[in-house]
Design an enzyme around this catalytic site. Structure first.
Site, PDB file in Angstrom:
ATOM      1  N   ASN A 212       0.844  -1.187   0.000  1.00  0.00           N
ATOM      2  CA  ASN A 212       0.000   0.000   0.000  1.00  0.00           C
ATOM      3  C   ASN A 212       0.888   1.248   0.000  1.00  0.00           C
ATOM      4  O   ASN A 212       2.107   1.148  -0.022  1.00  0.00           O
ATOM      5  CB  ASN A 212      -0.948  -0.005   1.201  1.00  0.00           C
ATOM      6  N   ASP A 282      -3.280  -6.324   4.025  1.00  0.00           N
ATOM      7  CA  ASP A 282      -4.425  -7.064   4.579  1.00  0.00           C
ATOM      8  C   ASP A 282      -4.594  -8.453   3.988  1.00  0.00           C
ATOM      9  O   ASP A 282      -5.343  -9.270   4.534  1.00  0.00           O
ATOM     10  CB  ASP A 282      -5.717  -6.282   4.326  1.00  0.00           C
ATOM     11  N   PHE A 322      -5.249   2.985  14.130  1.00  0.00           N
ATOM     12  CA  PHE A 322      -5.539   3.920  13.047  1.00  0.00           C
ATOM     13  C   PHE A 322      -6.477   3.243  12.062  1.00  0.00           C
ATOM     14  O   PHE A 322      -6.357   2.040  11.790  1.00  0.00           O
ATOM     15  CB  PHE A 322      -4.248   4.352  12.354  1.00  0.00           C
ATOM     16  N   LYS A 336     -14.189  -0.865  14.194  1.00  0.00           N
ATOM     17  CA  LYS A 336     -12.830  -1.344  14.458  1.00  0.00           C
ATOM     18  C   LYS A 336     -12.461  -1.141  15.921  1.00  0.00           C
ATOM     19  O   LYS A 336     -11.833  -2.000  16.542  1.00  0.00           O
ATOM     20  CB  LYS A 336     -11.824  -0.611  13.554  1.00  0.00           C
ATOM     21  N   LYS A 340     -11.605  -4.585  17.797  1.00  0.00           N
ATOM     22  CA  LYS A 340     -10.192  -4.776  18.142  1.00  0.00           C
ATOM     23  C   LYS A 340      -9.929  -4.527  19.632  1.00  0.00           C
ATOM     24  O   LYS A 340      -8.778  -4.638  20.081  1.00  0.00           O
ATOM     25  CB  LYS A 340      -9.293  -3.836  17.330  1.00  0.00           C
TER      26      LYS A 340
END
Length: 394
Positions: A212, A282, A322, A336, A340
């Protein structure tokens, strides 16, 4: 006037730009605050403001000529560099920025700055096209990576008639930036902060990979801010820009997302705060052993290991994640945060101008289980300090 600046020795480097006259106000304010101010000028700068003006304001001799015979026995540029608590270069022209980025020291100003170990700030000021030229952008990025702090002015009307970026920050803004250097908090003294940064890759074959656009600038800014505030920094980085890593950081380089998880598992128990600013790849794939040469290619990708999910289950301290998004940002970031088991999510809409990947600024929203805070456009270093402020307060 700030008590932070009182008794500090501050070097002011003045380059040849029309904004040089504004630096008189900065020098005056610094002196009124009790600073010992020494002005260095390039020869071009003396075409805009006479050295006598700065000598009258600073009560110190202004140095222009590297070979001035009116000197004390000490090597003056080294002597000043050793005494300096901070340096500010304003206006910082494209020429001087380029010299410093390349380590060229061909006058008193650049030679002195090269010998300095204190914080160095610079206020870019030039024509808009020069400011946006890729060479200038690259040079500013180089200096930022080495710890120099750019202080940008707002866009507006320039002396050349253009309207846009390139105006020098106002004297009050430069003063506040210097004040901020001396007002650094030490609220992370005795704490350990683990920070992940940059991109990871998954190999397709021996010559190709998937990754990325992350440059690691945000993660590096967080590490620098945490270190400045007294923390022991564990810096786990994938592929990033060429940042100078201080020797007192515990730094570990990783290539793949699996390696990133392994490094996190190795260090997480000692972390009081973990900030996952890396951009892990990912998806994963079993790479081919030889270079692929087929006319078409179909890849079967699987989800890679989830570093944030694992750490959320095993964390010993507070955790920041982030969330880089392109749509439904707040909803995705909140999901998230919960999934998480994080304490704070930093939403970054990467579709916004001057935010996201490989730029020095960012626009973020800070999300917790109970609150949402939208921050305006600011430098990534400014964002880093606010993120640390918020996670410490939780």
């Amino acid at each position: 006037m700030s008590n932070n600046i009182r008794t500090k020795t501050i070097l002011v480097g003045v380059c040849g730009g029309i904004a040089a006259y504004k630096v008189c106000a900065l020098v005056s304010k610094l002196v009124q605050s009790g600073a010992d101010v020494h002005v260095m000028m390039t020869k071009s700068a003396t075409e805009f403001v006479a050295p006598l003006s700065f000598e009258s304001l600073s009560h110190n001799r202004v140095t222009v000529d590297m070979f001035d015979r009116n000197f004390t026995f000490e090597v003056e540029h080294v002597s000043l560099a050793k005494r300096a608590d901070a340096v500010i270069i304003a206006p910082a022209t494209a020429n001087v920025i380029a010299k410093l980025a390349c380590g060229i020291a061909d006058d008193f100003l650049t030679t002195t700055v090269l010998a300095c170990k204190c914080p160095i700030l610079f206020a870019p000021a030039m024509n808009t096209a020069m400011m946006e030229n890729p060479v200038t952008v690259e040079n500013i990025n180089k200096l930022s990576a080495r710890g120099f702090v750019p202080v940008y002015g707002s866009s507006g009307y320039l002396a050349c008639g253009d309207v846009g970026s390139g105006r020098m920050a106002e004297p009050t803004e430069l003063y506040d930036a210097l004040d901020g250097v001396f007002a650094v908090k030490r609220d992370l003294e005795g704490k350990t902060v683990l920070i992940t940064s940059g991109a990871t890759r998954t190999n397709i074959d021996p010559v190709r990979f998937i990754s990325n656009r992350s440059s690691g600038k945000m993660g590096y800014a967080l590490a620098a801010a945490a270190s400045k505030r007294g923390a022991k920094v564990i810096y786990i980085h994938g592929y990033t820009n060429d940042f100078a890593i201080p020797p007192d950081w515990v730094a570990e380089s990783v290539g793949t997302t699996s390696e990133l998880l392994s490094a996190v598992k190795k260090h997480y128990k000692s972390a009081d705060i973990s900030v996952l600013a890396a951009a892990p790849c990912d998806y994963d794939i079993s790479p081919m052993s030889q270079k692929i040469k087929s006319r078409s290619l179909v890849l079967e990708l699987n989800k890679a290991v989830d570093v944030a999910a694992w750490l959320g289950e095993h964390k010993k301290g507070k955790m920041v994640i982030f969330s880089a998004e392109t749509e439904n940002g707040e909803d995705n970031a909140y999901k998230k945060l919960k999934s998480k088991n994080a304490d704070l999510a930093v939403l970054n809409d990467v579709t916004q101008e001057k935010a996201g990947f490989d730029v020095d600024t960012n626009i973020v929203t800070l999300i917790t289980a109970e609150s949402k805070e939208c921050l305006p456009l600011m430098t990534k270093r400014e964002v880093a300090d606010i993120v640390l402020d918020r996670i410490i307060a939780l």
